[in-house]
Design an enzyme around this catalytic site. Structure first.
Site, PDB file in Angstrom:
ATOM      1  N   GLU A   1       0.811  -1.215   0.000  1.00 31.29           N
ATOM      2  CA  GLU A   1       0.000   0.000   0.000  1.00 31.29           C
ATOM      3  C   GLU A   1       0.849   1.271   0.000  1.00 31.29           C
ATOM      4  O   GLU A   1       0.418   2.315  -0.505  1.00 31.29           O
ATOM      5  CB  GLU A   1      -0.943  -0.006   1.207  1.00 31.29           C
ATOM      6  CG  GLU A   1      -2.049  -1.045   1.129  1.00 31.29           C
ATOM      7  CD  GLU A   1      -2.991  -0.808  -0.039  1.00 31.29           C
ATOM      8  OE1 GLU A   1      -3.244   0.370  -0.363  1.00 31.29           O
ATOM      9  OE2 GLU A   1      -3.477  -1.792  -0.625  1.00 31.29           O
TER      10      GLU A   1
ATOM     11  N   HIS B   1       3.674   1.772  -1.656  1.00 36.70           N
ATOM     12  CA  HIS B   1       4.015   2.048  -3.052  1.00 36.70           C
ATOM     13  C   HIS B   1       2.810   2.611  -3.809  1.00 36.70           C
ATOM     14  O   HIS B   1       2.941   3.546  -4.611  1.00 36.70           O
ATOM     15  CB  HIS B   1       4.479   0.765  -3.752  1.00 36.70           C
ATOM     16  CG  HIS B   1       5.770   0.210  -3.248  1.00 36.70           C
ATOM     17  ND1 HIS B   1       5.861  -1.018  -2.657  1.00 36.70           N
ATOM     18  CD2 HIS B   1       7.026   0.727  -3.241  1.00 36.70           C
ATOM     19  CE1 HIS B   1       7.117  -1.246  -2.323  1.00 36.70           C
ATOM     20  NE2 HIS B   1       7.839  -0.205  -2.657  1.00 36.70           N
TER      21      HIS B   1
ATOM     22  N   GLN C   1      22.984  -1.859  -4.923  1.00 38.00           N
ATOM     23  CA  GLN C   1      22.706  -1.257  -3.618  1.00 38.00           C
ATOM     24  C   GLN C   1      22.619  -2.291  -2.503  1.00 38.00           C
ATOM     25  O   GLN C   1      22.317  -1.954  -1.372  1.00 38.00           O
ATOM     26  CB  GLN C   1      21.448  -0.401  -3.659  1.00 38.00           C
ATOM     27  CG  GLN C   1      20.140  -1.142  -3.827  1.00 38.00           C
ATOM     28  CD  GLN C   1      18.968  -0.202  -4.043  1.00 38.00           C
ATOM     29  OE1 GLN C   1      18.868   0.450  -5.095  1.00 38.00           O
ATOM     30  NE2 GLN C   1      18.089  -0.087  -3.060  1.00 38.00           N
TER      31      GLN C   1
ATOM     32  N   GLU D   1       9.299   8.646   2.608  1.00 36.05           N
ATOM     33  CA  GLU D   1      10.149   9.153   3.681  1.00 36.05           C
ATOM     34  C   GLU D   1      10.642   8.052   4.619  1.00 36.05           C
ATOM     35  O   GLU D   1      11.471   8.331   5.480  1.00 36.05           O
ATOM     36  CB  GLU D   1       9.402  10.224   4.481  1.00 36.05           C
ATOM     37  CG  GLU D   1       9.178  11.512   3.697  1.00 36.05           C
ATOM     38  CD  GLU D   1       8.584  12.626   4.541  1.00 36.05           C
ATOM     39  OE1 GLU D   1       8.156  12.338   5.692  1.00 36.05           O
ATOM     40  OE2 GLU D   1       8.542  13.773   4.062  1.00 36.05           O
ATOM     41  N   LYS D   2      10.163   6.827   4.444  1.00 37.30           N
ATOM     42  CA  LYS D   2      10.668   5.737   5.298  1.00 37.30           C
ATOM     43  C   LYS D   2      12.175   5.604   5.128  1.00 37.30           C
ATOM     44  O   LYS D   2      12.890   5.300   6.071  1.00 37.30           O
ATOM     45  CB  LYS D   2       9.986   4.413   4.958  1.00 37.30           C
ATOM     46  CG  LYS D   2      10.428   3.268   5.886  1.00 37.30           C
ATOM     47  CD  LYS D   2       9.737   1.966   5.551  1.00 37.30           C
ATOM     48  CE  LYS D   2      10.345   1.333   4.331  1.00 37.30           C
ATOM     49  NZ  LYS D   2      11.732   0.849   4.587  1.00 37.30           N
ATOM     50  N   ASP D   3      12.651   5.829   3.907  1.00 36.65           N
ATOM     51  CA  ASP D   3      14.095   5.834   3.627  1.00 36.65           C
ATOM     52  C   ASP D   3      14.539   7.297   3.519  1.00 36.65           C
ATOM     53  O   ASP D   3      14.890   7.774   2.436  1.00 36.65           O
ATOM     54  CB  ASP D   3      14.388   5.077   2.337  1.00 36.65           C
ATOM     55  CG  ASP D   3      13.910   3.631   2.397  1.00 36.65           C
ATOM     56  OD1 ASP D   3      14.511   2.856   3.150  1.00 36.65           O
ATOM     57  OD2 ASP D   3      12.939   3.296   1.702  1.00 36.65           O
TER      58      ASP D   3
END
Length: 280
Positions: free
Chosen positions: A35, A37, A61, A149-151
């Site tokens: 959800e 994304h 990465q 913003e989680k990352d």
């Protein structure tokens, strides 16, 4: 919904959008969509005429080969989810399409934004992120690109990359999508049991507690209090840090910081989870 696998197909799509004088929104993902994304894609749809989503598990990465191998891949399911919300196009490139024969990161000056937090625990990670995002933005040429913003450390680096390479795309941060427990939505959650999903709520609870109580502690003492909370849980805390949003420098005195954000990384059933929260 169109599905592209080559740069040439992307170019044709962009030329069509551009010839109409329309805006193009872009969401970069590594698949295993959730959800969070979809919220990025839906914001893009609300702010642009066309929206394209990329699905690419970027090998450069991952500093841990086992982590790359175990990363969930659900291309058919992902495409169906994007089609259901009427995304206009999906870019699904191969590693060769993105990197050619030499799969390696570029050396990009990240002006110290990659120091601390994830940069310390995942050597080379942000060079890989910067490399692939630069290439995606150059290929897709979006008007706006949306990142969660989680990352947050990654978000700051992507804004820097777009600026120094003059990529002419506005980089927009979108608030972290969370379950009712507060746990951040993440593709890695697919690897957790129901019990682990419940136990992982300590991450958000600890960040919220820090936000409510940080003025009662100095930064180091607050870190120690959170370390103690995790020691009494089933999760293994990898780090907890406080950094200034403006330059990502770690904070040792609240009054010296322009803004304050808490960052946490922890292992839950062997799955690495990260999160952050603005404190001030």
């Amino acid at each position: 919904m169109q599905v592209f696998k080559s740069a040439q197909e992307l170019s044709n799509f962009y030329n069509g959008v551009s010839s109409l004088g329309k805006s193009l929104g872009f969401v970069a993902t590594m698949g295993a969509l959730h959800e969070g994304h979809l919220a990025l894609a839906e914001q893009s749809q609300s702010e642009n005429d066309f929206t394209i989503v990329s699905i690419f598990v970027n090998p450069t990465q991952f500093n841990n080969p086992e982590d790359l191998e175990k990363y969930p891949r659900k291309d058919e399911q992902d495409i169906a989810m994007l089609s259901a919300i009427k995304v206009d196009a999906v870019f699904l490139p191969s590693v060769e399409e993105m990197y050619g024969k030499e799969v390696s990161s570029e050396s990009i000056d990240l002006i110290g934004l990659d120091k601390g937090m994830e940069g310390d625990y995942r050597p080379g990670h942000f060079q890989g992120v910067a490399t692939v995002v630069r290439r995606l933005l150059k290929m897709i040429k979006p008007t706006r690109a949306y990142f969660g913003e989680k990352d947050y450390q990654q978000l700051r680096i992507i804004k820097h990359v777009a600026e120094i390479f003059k990529l002419n795309s506005e980089i927009i941060g979108v608030a972290t999508q969370r379950y009712p427990s507060g746990l951040a939505m993440s593709s890695r959650n697919f690897r957790l049991s129901a019990q682990a999903m419940d136990e992982a709520r300590i991450i958000y609870q600890s960040m919220q507690w820090a936000k409510d109580n940080y003025l009662k502690y100095r930064p180091q003492a607050l870190k120690e209090a959170i370390i103690k909370r995790f020691a009494e849980s089933s999760l293994v805390l990898e780090y907890v840090d406080f950094a200034d949003d403006t330059d990502m420098q770690k904070i040792t005195d609240w009054q010296e910081a322009k803004s304050v954000r808490i960052y946490i990384a922890a292992l839950c059933e062997g799955v690495r989870l990260i999160d952050n929260l603005s404190i001030r």
